[in-house]
Design an enzyme around this catalytic site. Sequence first.
Site, PDB file in Angstrom:
ATOM      1  N   HIS A 162       0.822  -1.210   0.000  1.00  0.00           N
ATOM      2  CA  HIS A 162       0.000   0.000   0.000  1.00  0.00           C
ATOM      3  C   HIS A 162       0.857   1.260   0.000  1.00  0.00           C
ATOM      4  O   HIS A 162       1.434   1.638   1.020  1.00  0.00           O
ATOM      5  CB  HIS A 162      -0.948  -0.017   1.221  1.00  0.00           C
ATOM      6  N   GLU A 220       3.097   0.376   3.142  1.00  0.00           N
ATOM      7  CA  GLU A 220       2.657  -0.667   4.071  1.00  0.00           C
ATOM      8  C   GLU A 220       2.719  -2.012   3.349  1.00  0.00           C
ATOM      9  O   GLU A 220       2.124  -2.167   2.274  1.00  0.00           O
ATOM     10  CB  GLU A 220       1.221  -0.385   4.527  1.00  0.00           C
TER      11      GLU A 220
HETATM   12  P1  NAI Z   1      -7.127   5.759 -11.029  1.00  0.00           P
HETATM   13  O1  NAI Z   1      -8.594   5.800 -11.262  1.00  0.00           O
HETATM   14  O2  NAI Z   1      -6.307   7.009 -11.175  1.00  0.00           O
HETATM   15  O3  NAI Z   1      -6.470   4.645 -11.978  1.00  0.00           O
HETATM   16  C1  NAI Z   1      -6.958   3.354 -12.117  1.00  0.00           C
HETATM   17  C2  NAI Z   1      -6.529   2.834 -13.487  1.00  0.00           C
HETATM   18  O4  NAI Z   1      -6.835   1.433 -13.548  1.00  0.00           O
HETATM   19  C3  NAI Z   1      -7.251   3.497 -14.660  1.00  0.00           C
HETATM   20  O5  NAI Z   1      -6.309   3.937 -15.609  1.00  0.00           O
HETATM   21  C4  NAI Z   1      -8.117   2.368 -15.230  1.00  0.00           C
HETATM   22  O6  NAI Z   1      -8.242   2.436 -16.637  1.00  0.00           O
HETATM   23  C5  NAI Z   1      -7.334   1.141 -14.820  1.00  0.00           C
HETATM   24  N1  NAI Z   1      -8.115  -0.082 -14.722  1.00  0.00           N
HETATM   25  C6  NAI Z   1      -9.361  -0.245 -14.233  1.00  0.00           C
HETATM   26  N2  NAI Z   1      -9.719  -1.555 -14.262  1.00  0.00           N
HETATM   27  C7  NAI Z   1      -8.661  -2.219 -14.784  1.00  0.00           C
HETATM   28  C8  NAI Z   1      -8.402  -3.585 -15.047  1.00  0.00           C
HETATM   29  N3  NAI Z   1      -9.309  -4.521 -14.796  1.00  0.00           N
HETATM   30  N4  NAI Z   1      -7.196  -3.919 -15.543  1.00  0.00           N
HETATM   31  C9  NAI Z   1      -6.268  -2.974 -15.799  1.00  0.00           C
HETATM   32  N5  NAI Z   1      -6.456  -1.666 -15.577  1.00  0.00           N
HETATM   33  C10 NAI Z   1      -7.653  -1.295 -15.076  1.00  0.00           C
HETATM   34  O7  NAI Z   1      -6.967   5.135  -9.554  1.00  0.00           O
HETATM   35  P2  NAI Z   1      -5.767   5.360  -8.492  1.00  0.00           P
HETATM   36  O8  NAI Z   1      -6.041   6.552  -7.692  1.00  0.00           O
HETATM   37  O9  NAI Z   1      -4.481   5.234  -9.200  1.00  0.00           O
HETATM   38  O10 NAI Z   1      -5.988   4.094  -7.528  1.00  0.00           O
HETATM   39  C11 NAI Z   1      -5.702   2.802  -7.946  1.00  0.00           C
HETATM   40  C12 NAI Z   1      -5.686   1.858  -6.753  1.00  0.00           C
HETATM   41  O11 NAI Z   1      -4.791   2.340  -5.769  1.00  0.00           O
HETATM   42  C13 NAI Z   1      -7.022   1.667  -6.039  1.00  0.00           C
HETATM   43  O12 NAI Z   1      -7.086   0.337  -5.584  1.00  0.00           O
HETATM   44  C14 NAI Z   1      -6.912   2.602  -4.868  1.00  0.00           C
HETATM   45  O13 NAI Z   1      -7.708   2.231  -3.781  1.00  0.00           O
HETATM   46  C15 NAI Z   1      -5.437   2.451  -4.519  1.00  0.00           C
HETATM   47  N6  NAI Z   1      -4.885   3.612  -3.794  1.00  0.00           N
HETATM   48  C16 NAI Z   1      -5.157   4.887  -4.211  1.00  0.00           C
HETATM   49  C17 NAI Z   1      -4.617   5.961  -3.529  1.00  0.00           C
HETATM   50  C18 NAI Z   1      -4.901   7.357  -3.979  1.00  0.00           C
HETATM   51  O14 NAI Z   1      -4.638   8.292  -3.196  1.00  0.00           O
HETATM   52  N7  NAI Z   1      -5.404   7.604  -5.174  1.00  0.00           N
HETATM   53  C19 NAI Z   1      -3.749   5.779  -2.353  1.00  0.00           C
HETATM   54  C20 NAI Z   1      -3.457   4.403  -2.062  1.00  0.00           C
HETATM   55  C21 NAI Z   1      -4.050   3.361  -2.746  1.00  0.00           C
END
Ligand code: NAI
Length: 506
Positions: free
Chosen positions: A142, A154
Amino acid sequence: MQTSYRTVGVAGAGAMGRGIAQIAAQAGSIVRLYDTQPEALARARDDLFAQWDRLLEKGRMDAAAVQACKSRLLLAENLHELADCDLVVEAIVERLDVKRSLFAELERVVRPDAVLATNTSSLSVTAIAAGMQRPQRFGGYHFFNPVPLMKVVEVIAGLKTDPAVCAGLSAFAREMGHTPVLAQDTPGFIVNHAGRGYGTEALRIVGEGIADFATIDRILKDQVGFKLGPFELMDLTALDVSHPVMESIYHQYYEEPRYRPSVITAQRLAGGLVGRKAGEGFYRYVDGKAQVEPEPAAPQLAELPPVWVSPRAARRAELYQLLKDLGAKIETGQSPSPNALALVAPLGFDVTTVAVVERLDPARTVGIDMLIDDAATRRRVIATNPATREDMRDAAHALLSRDGKPVSVIRDSGGFVTQRVVAAIVNIAADICQQRICSPRDLETAVTLGLGYPLGPLAMGDRWGPTNVLEVLFNMQTVYGDPRYRPSPWLRRRGAIGLSLLHEEA
Ligand code: NAI
């Protein structure tokens, strides 16, 4: 440069996936970045190339290193291109079903000894692994946003995770310049769990009408040294992100009262006042700058009444010295003379209760927060009770601002703002240790790096006195009759001997 994982797959090219790809490439791994949206991939590459060009311009990287990073970043338009990866980190949409089906597919593609990891912030690592053929090679990883700047990660062991996988992920984190902390698979892991005390308690204080947002932000920044007040922080994170996190942790812990979210954020979220990005949250923003009402000036009084200090005041000797330094006429009798201002400095108790118990005239009784040594703060906080006369309130305000230190005046409550918030933070941290979610040392590291607090919560408890924090909690429990202020057994047992002393203990 040889890294623990020569070839690293990153699934999801959003904000997080890009950041992870950046630091892995900088550490020397070949990175295969995958996304279902080709446009997202192209944007990610442009964005990463621009990042590296900026690092070159600023002199943080040389041209050869930038070129090497660019050549190590490979775009994958289908999952099969991740077949040779030693590690795949997933950062796709935060949905259990979608993550599970991605890992099911990945298991068919990668080698049996490849390590798989999820960047989930709110789902259970064990639950994601439930359908996997080899859950032992899977763990949580994480990161925080923005990944290159937030230098902590983490590493989370699910129920079936092989400890060697956590050790490998930790070693790789260090190679990427990050500090790993080990956490058990529990709601919010360490950072999002430990962060519950700050905003949640501040929201309760607003909900009780004790002080407004801006006053609470000023108090916590100036008295404790937080970089951002809780409401500034919520405006920055935005309520569409932070309110669901508060709800999720609360429900995942089966409605534990300590984590109860606030109707204030629910309502503001419904109304679209989510924070800075919407132009309005707790503050209004003009050109990206929060509009803050100036503080009311301290009253100017020609003459001040004599001051009598309760013999039960916290840090009584320091309070006496402070009053002396400010030139107060200090009374030393057993009780205040008829015109004197009575100063009380309770821990956890409200000023009204103290006035009643100590048989003081409530109209002339004002409280001051002495949890933190006055010399260590940039602000003083006084509280009135419902009967306090205005002239007495103004006299206390004028006297305590004589040396130019700002003074906030709040309404009476069990525990002042700083006492309540510090006690909530320390108590939740103690409970994290009690549950063995992580070691005390990793807790301190995770909170200082992940939340940017001036001190780890255990060090904070030690600095302002573990017995003082316990006293605040015990007395608040009495005032509020609410289990959310019940001290964690870990804190009760260690209260007398110091909290950070026990960093050595796993
Ligand atoms: P985001 O929405 O910016 O990016 C997600 C990306 O994943 C998008 O480009 C989308 O097209 C792609 N995607 C969706 N389904 C997919 C699949 N089945 N296979 C391949 N690509 C796919 O989201 P973000 O903010 O980058 O978050 C991503 C993950 O990280 C989530 O699980 C979130 O909970 C976790 N996270 C986010 C944080 C944040 O502050 N944004 C902090 C820590 C963890």
